[in-house]
Write a protein that holds these residues in place. Sequence first.
Motif, PDB file in Angstrom:
ATOM      1  N   UNK A  41       0.865  -1.199   0.000  1.00 18.57           N
ATOM      2  CA  UNK A  41       0.000   0.000   0.000  1.00 18.57           C
ATOM      3  C   UNK A  41       0.887   1.230   0.000  1.00 18.57           C
ATOM      4  N   UNK A  42       0.439   2.262  -0.654  1.00 19.82           N
ATOM      5  CA  UNK A  42       1.267   3.475  -0.629  1.00 19.82           C
ATOM      6  C   UNK A  42       0.460   4.771  -0.616  1.00 19.82           C
ATOM      7  N   UNK A  43      -0.884   4.665  -0.474  1.00 21.22           N
ATOM      8  CA  UNK A  43      -1.718   5.875  -0.553  1.00 21.22           C
ATOM      9  C   UNK A  43      -1.439   6.830   0.602  1.00 21.22           C
ATOM     10  N   UNK A  44      -1.435   8.110   0.278  1.00 23.44           N
ATOM     11  CA  UNK A  44      -1.313   9.151   1.296  1.00 23.44           C
ATOM     12  C   UNK A  44      -2.728   9.579   1.651  1.00 23.44           C
ATOM     13  N   UNK A  45      -2.996   9.660   2.955  1.00 22.63           N
ATOM     14  CA  UNK A  45      -4.336  10.051   3.427  1.00 22.63           C
ATOM     15  C   UNK A  45      -4.332  11.500   3.867  1.00 22.63           C
ATOM     16  N   UNK A  46      -5.189  12.277   3.235  1.00 23.26           N
ATOM     17  CA  UNK A  46      -5.283  13.684   3.616  1.00 23.26           C
ATOM     18  C   UNK A  46      -6.673  13.958   4.159  1.00 23.26           C
ATOM     19  N   UNK A  47      -6.753  14.454   5.367  1.00 21.24           N
ATOM     20  CA  UNK A  47      -8.034  14.787   5.987  1.00 21.24           C
ATOM     21  C   UNK A  47      -8.333  16.261   5.777  1.00 21.24           C
ATOM     22  N   UNK A  48      -9.559  16.558   5.378  1.00 22.89           N
ATOM     23  CA  UNK A  48      -9.967  17.965   5.218  1.00 22.89           C
ATOM     24  C   UNK A  48     -11.196  18.189   6.070  1.00 22.89           C
ATOM     25  N   UNK A  49     -11.103  19.121   6.999  1.00 23.41           N
ATOM     26  CA  UNK A  49     -12.238  19.332   7.878  1.00 23.41           C
ATOM     27  C   UNK A  49     -12.495  20.822   8.073  1.00 23.41           C
ATOM     28  N   UNK A  50     -13.699  21.146   8.497  1.00 18.00           N
ATOM     29  CA  UNK A  50     -14.057  22.547   8.683  1.00 18.00           C
ATOM     30  C   UNK A  50     -15.556  22.666   8.855  1.00 18.00           C
ATOM     31  N   UNK A  51     -16.028  23.860   9.155  1.00 24.90           N
ATOM     32  CA  UNK A  51     -17.458  24.031   9.421  1.00 24.90           C
ATOM     33  C   UNK A  51     -18.337  23.740   8.204  1.00 24.90           C
ATOM     34  N   UNK A  52     -19.633  23.499   8.438  1.00 28.31           N
ATOM     35  CA  UNK A  52     -20.551  23.218   7.327  1.00 28.31           C
ATOM     36  C   UNK A  52     -20.543  24.345   6.297  1.00 28.31           C
ATOM     37  N   UNK A  53     -20.519  23.977   5.031  1.00 30.05           N
ATOM     38  CA  UNK A  53     -20.611  24.970   3.969  1.00 30.05           C
ATOM     39  C   UNK A  53     -19.346  25.780   3.720  1.00 30.05           C
ATOM     40  N   UNK A 167     -16.236  34.208   7.401  1.00 32.85           N
ATOM     41  CA  UNK A 167     -17.294  34.277   8.420  1.00 32.85           C
ATOM     42  C   UNK A 167     -16.914  33.551   9.704  1.00 32.85           C
ATOM     43  N   UNK A 168     -15.822  32.775   9.663  1.00 30.38           N
ATOM     44  CA  UNK A 168     -15.409  32.094  10.892  1.00 30.38           C
ATOM     45  C   UNK A 168     -15.104  33.109  11.980  1.00 30.38           C
ATOM     46  N   UNK A 169     -14.874  34.362  11.534  1.00 28.28           N
ATOM     47  CA  UNK A 169     -14.735  35.457  12.488  1.00 28.28           C
ATOM     48  C   UNK A 169     -13.558  35.301  13.404  1.00 28.28           C
ATOM     49  N   UNK A 170     -13.789  35.570  14.659  1.00 27.94           N
ATOM     50  CA  UNK A 170     -12.730  35.586  15.653  1.00 27.94           C
ATOM     51  C   UNK A 170     -11.962  34.256  15.659  1.00 27.94           C
ATOM     52  N   UNK A 171     -10.752  34.317  15.152  1.00 30.42           N
ATOM     53  CA  UNK A 171      -9.976  33.086  14.998  1.00 30.42           C
ATOM     54  C   UNK A 171      -9.604  32.460  16.336  1.00 30.42           C
ATOM     55  N   UNK A 172      -9.747  33.222  17.411  1.00 26.71           N
ATOM     56  CA  UNK A 172      -9.445  32.653  18.725  1.00 26.71           C
ATOM     57  C   UNK A 172     -10.393  31.499  19.034  1.00 26.71           C
ATOM     58  N   UNK A 173     -11.594  31.575  18.471  1.00 27.21           N
ATOM     59  CA  UNK A 173     -12.551  30.477  18.639  1.00 27.21           C
ATOM     60  C   UNK A 173     -11.956  29.176  18.106  1.00 27.21           C
ATOM     61  N   UNK A 174     -11.163  29.332  17.087  1.00 28.35           N
ATOM     62  CA  UNK A 174     -10.528  28.179  16.460  1.00 28.35           C
ATOM     63  C   UNK A 174      -9.660  27.442  17.464  1.00 28.35           C
ATOM     64  N   UNK A 175      -8.910  28.222  18.209  1.00 29.34           N
ATOM     65  CA  UNK A 175      -8.040  27.633  19.222  1.00 29.34           C
ATOM     66  C   UNK A 175      -8.861  26.837  20.220  1.00 29.34           C
ATOM     67  N   UNK A 176      -9.976  27.450  20.628  1.00 24.91           N
ATOM     68  CA  UNK A 176     -10.830  26.794  21.624  1.00 24.91           C
ATOM     69  C   UNK A 176     -11.365  25.480  21.074  1.00 24.91           C
ATOM     70  N   UNK A 177     -11.652  25.474  19.792  1.00 26.65           N
ATOM     71  CA  UNK A 177     -12.216  24.256  19.202  1.00 26.65           C
ATOM     72  C   UNK A 177     -11.146  23.183  19.011  1.00 26.65           C
ATOM     73  N   UNK A 178      -9.922  23.490  19.388  1.00 25.44           N
ATOM     74  CA  UNK A 178      -8.868  22.477  19.313  1.00 25.44           C
ATOM     75  C   UNK A 178      -8.326  22.278  17.918  1.00 25.44           C
ATOM     76  N   UNK A 179      -8.632  23.222  17.021  1.00 30.69           N
ATOM     77  CA  UNK A 179      -8.223  23.021  15.625  1.00 30.69           C
ATOM     78  C   UNK A 179      -6.712  23.076  15.430  1.00 30.69           C
ATOM     79  N   UNK A 180      -6.063  23.929  16.203  1.00 30.56           N
ATOM     80  CA  UNK A 180      -4.609  24.038  15.997  1.00 30.56           C
ATOM     81  C   UNK A 180      -3.902  22.752  16.401  1.00 30.56           C
TER      82      UNK A 180
END
Length: 324
Positions: A41-53, A167-180
Amino acid sequence: MTTLERFEQGDIRALSRIISYVENEEEGYLDLLSRLYRKPRHAVRIGLTGPPGAGKSTLVDGISRMLLQSGNDVSVVAVDPTSPFTGGALLGDRVRFKEETTGGKHYFRSMASRGSSGGLSRATDNASLVLDAFGFDYTLIETVGVGQVELDIVNNCDLVVVILVPESGDAVQTLKAGLTEIADVFVVNKSDRPGADRVVADLESMLALRNQLKTHPNAQKSQSIPVLDTDAVRGKNLDSLVEKFTNMIQDKKNSGEFDTRRREQMKRKVSEILQQRLFAETLQKIASKGEIDNVVERILAGEADPYSSAEKLFETVNLAQRPC
Ligand SMILES: Nc1nc2c(ncn2[C@@H]2O[C@H](COP(=O)(O)OP(=O)(O)OP(=O)(O)O)[C@@H](O)[C@H]2O)c(=O)[nH]1
Ligand SMILES: [Mg+2]
């Protein structure tokens, strides 16, 4: 010819059938997985995630097209934890396949709720294994949101792209959501809309701030987290994004980080399987003695508490297992 033989000869219908088979955990699926794990097997797996829409599917389409044009075979797994799915009737809607005239093979598959969050992440991981054994070069996994299910899914990827919008707005929310914690690359999509520059700048300063906090366990990692702005509809910066993550994957392979990550993922997987097995077996042993009902009565009568009672029940199993 068996389905597996047809799968081995590159038959797409057999591929779809086998994904359903492992997704539904039909009888004998573990034997099949066992065979697939032994295949090259040699496939590279790339995950893409983010809010709806946020434009994840549009981005995945654009990225797929670029990878296909460079001659790669690309599979896409779109995970939708909110969509209840009951059987094979919708299979036609869940599978798309085309052989690109300019490049490689393109296969699309959607995965829906498996009842439990662990089930969906396991089903996605197993489907990715099937796609890998089939011979794809890339598997792009799209998940909606940033909950535990999505985290479990992208934790099984080689690289994670987190997609935000102006529209994600305040990027600090991102930190809270554990995205980093999970992002290897940040994308601010819909950069044709106002506010994109602001989100890019916020993200960049947040990542820089984290780097200054040297004590943070992810400080080293966040140093290399790029932030890109894209317009998935018009294709702006998609080439930079693809170039960025293909280079990152190559760097990770060269540095050994790629293998380390896979090793950690596999360790986690084996531990989880073991944990479930031990848990189920221990609980079954305790339950078979009928002791739980007795204990509950004693707790309700004010003669015991759930913590020490559970501890005692556990010890009875533990003692029984010890060699004399
Ligand atoms: N203006 C603008 N619209 C975009 C862009 N990318 C996607 N869209 C539009 O945004 C809408 C949602 O796009 P999708 O790709 O379906 O988004 P998604 O994140 O996959 O959505 P879900 O899977 O439902 O969470 C569609 O109408 C797209 O055409 C962009 O860069 N700019
Ligand atoms: Mg989508």
